[in-house]
Design a protein around this motif. Structure first.
Motif, PDB file in Angstrom:
ATOM      1  N   ASP A  66       0.626  -1.730  -0.093  1.00  0.00           N
ATOM      2  CA  ASP A  66      -0.183   0.203  -0.274  1.00  0.00           C
ATOM      3  C   ASP A  66       0.726   0.987  -0.412  1.00  0.00           C
ATOM      4  OD1 ASP A  66      -2.780  -1.514  -0.207  1.00  0.00           O
ATOM      5  OD2 ASP A  66      -2.291  -1.432   1.954  1.00  0.00           O
ATOM      6  N   PHE A  67       2.017   1.329   0.507  1.00  0.00           N
ATOM      7  CA  PHE A  67       2.778   2.414   0.681  1.00  0.00           C
ATOM      8  C   PHE A  67       3.355   2.751  -0.567  1.00  0.00           C
ATOM      9  CE2 PHE A  67       7.098   4.043   2.081  1.00  0.00           C
ATOM     10  CZ  PHE A  67       6.175   5.669   3.097  1.00  0.00           C
ATOM     11  N   VAL A  68       3.960   1.227  -1.264  1.00  0.00           N
ATOM     12  CA  VAL A  68       5.084   1.900  -2.186  1.00  0.00           C
ATOM     13  C   VAL A  68       3.466   2.234  -3.455  1.00  0.00           C
ATOM     14  CG1 VAL A  68       6.013   0.668  -4.196  1.00  0.00           C
ATOM     15  CG2 VAL A  68       6.542   0.048  -1.548  1.00  0.00           C
ATOM     16  N   LEU A 120       6.785  13.611   1.129  1.00  0.00           N
ATOM     17  CA  LEU A 120       7.942  13.159   2.597  1.00  0.00           C
ATOM     18  C   LEU A 120       6.930  13.684   3.675  1.00  0.00           C
ATOM     19  CD1 LEU A 120      10.560  16.285   1.936  1.00  0.00           C
ATOM     20  CD2 LEU A 120      11.084  13.642   2.137  1.00  0.00           C
ATOM     21  N   GLU A 121       5.781  14.278   3.266  1.00  0.00           N
ATOM     22  CA  GLU A 121       5.103  13.628   4.607  1.00  0.00           C
ATOM     23  C   GLU A 121       4.969  12.248   4.730  1.00  0.00           C
ATOM     24  OE1 GLU A 121       2.255  16.665   3.334  1.00  0.00           O
ATOM     25  OE2 GLU A 121       2.735  18.563   3.921  1.00  0.00           O
ATOM     26  N   LEU A 122       4.257  11.694   4.313  1.00  0.00           N
ATOM     27  CA  LEU A 122       3.802  10.597   3.713  1.00  0.00           C
ATOM     28  C   LEU A 122       5.180   9.379   4.565  1.00  0.00           C
ATOM     29  CD1 LEU A 122       1.755   8.219   2.667  1.00  0.00           C
ATOM     30  CD2 LEU A 122       3.371   8.142   0.549  1.00  0.00           C
ATOM     31  N   ILE A 123       6.310   9.465   4.957  1.00  0.00           N
ATOM     32  CA  ILE A 123       7.343   8.679   4.853  1.00  0.00           C
ATOM     33  C   ILE A 123       7.271   9.664   6.478  1.00  0.00           C
ATOM     34  CG2 ILE A 123       9.488   8.290   6.077  1.00  0.00           C
ATOM     35  CD1 ILE A 123       9.827   9.097   2.627  1.00  0.00           C
ATOM     36  N   ASP A 124       7.012  11.142   7.210  1.00  0.00           N
ATOM     37  CA  ASP A 124       6.836  11.555   8.208  1.00  0.00           C
ATOM     38  C   ASP A 124       5.745  10.887   9.545  1.00  0.00           C
ATOM     39  OD1 ASP A 124       8.878  12.585   8.289  1.00  0.00           O
ATOM     40  OD2 ASP A 124       7.871  14.693   7.311  1.00  0.00           O
ATOM     41  N   GLN A 125       4.758  10.547   8.887  1.00  0.00           N
ATOM     42  CA  GLN A 125       3.260  10.019   9.114  1.00  0.00           C
ATOM     43  C   GLN A 125       3.556   8.932   9.470  1.00  0.00           C
ATOM     44  OE1 GLN A 125       0.416  10.946   6.596  1.00  0.00           O
ATOM     45  NE2 GLN A 125       0.515  13.417   6.502  1.00  0.00           N
ATOM     46  N   LYS A 126       4.207   7.745   8.635  1.00  0.00           N
ATOM     47  CA  LYS A 126       4.555   6.664   8.994  1.00  0.00           C
ATOM     48  C   LYS A 126       5.589   6.449   9.528  1.00  0.00           C
ATOM     49  CE  LYS A 126       3.309   2.355   6.720  1.00  0.00           C
ATOM     50  NZ  LYS A 126       1.257   2.380   7.234  1.00  0.00           N
TER      51      LYS A 126
END
Length: 230
Positions: A146-148, A212-218
């Motif tokens: 899902d992340f990819v 970047l926000e996606l990585i931060d949130q995860k």
């Protein structure tokens, strides 16, 4: 109905649920109109990244972080996202690679090492990464898939290098984001200095900020913690 029959039914059900929950890595195939080099590898490398200076910086970073060069492609999909703070020399690397049927994610925090030559305060050369923290990221195969998918929905494989974007003017001592993507017979690299300062007028910058926000949130981001000293 016998107890043994119910017992067997329970384990058949449990086995089916286990198989249903386990997912193999779903690896997107990168498509491009570029032609391969003589060795068969497609390399999407902007001219600015082909300079001797940029190649040397790249080699020193990889060596000190213990990473291999991706310019000849990768057996599986590998994504590296470097996020650096210009004035503080602090950096973060998000690394995700596909190894057969599984994903492996890692997060590095580090500080850029700058040597000082001669007089006090006179900057010398870049020595690579130091004060390195490495963290393994735990996700299920389904969560990684899902992340990819979200990364590719944000066009991580299609975004442009800042040098190819009209009116992407640069300031002094800027940090920024550098992305490398590799797959079998494919390699791409691009960079965007301080995309958050340009996201309102440049679509590519907005998308990299969203990544970047996606990585931060995860996974969080120590660089945004004022107590983090690297």
């Amino acid at each position: 109905m016998s107890k043994s029959f119910l017992f067997n039914c329970f384990y058949i059900f449990l086995f089916a649920v286990t198989i249903g929950c386990k997912q193999d890595a779903k690896v997107p195939i990168i498509k491009t109109n570029l032609h391969p080099d003589q060795d068969g590898v497609i390399r999407d490398i902007p001219p600015d990244h082909k300079t001797e200076h940029k190649q040397l910086l790249k080699q020193k970073t990889e060596k000190t972080l213990g990473l291999s060069d991706l310019q000849n492609g990768s057996k599986g999909l590998e994504i590296r996202i470097y996020d650096g703070e210009g004035m503080t020399y602090q950096g973060r690397l998000f690394l995700l690679r596909n190894e057969g049927s599984v994903w492996k994610g890692e997060l590095y925090y580090y500080r850029d090492s700058i040597s000082h030559a001669g007089e006090e305060g006179v900057m010398g050369g870049y020595e690579g990464a130091t004060a390195i923290e490495k963290h393994e990221l735990k996700q299920t195969s389904g969560e990684w898939n899902d992340f990819v998918n979200q990364l590719f929905e944000l066009d991580i494989d299609k975004l442009r290098d800042y040098s190819l974007i009209p009116k992407y003017s640069l300031g002094s001592d800027e940090g920024g984001v550098l992305v490398e993507i590799a797959q079998d017979k494919f390699y791409k690299i691009y960079q965007m200095p301080t995309p958050s300062a340009r996201e309102e007028r440049i679509k590519d910058a907005k998308q990299i900020v969203q990544i970047l926000e996606l990585i931060d949130q995860k996974f969080g981001n120590k660089l945004k913690d004022s107590t983090y000293s690297g």
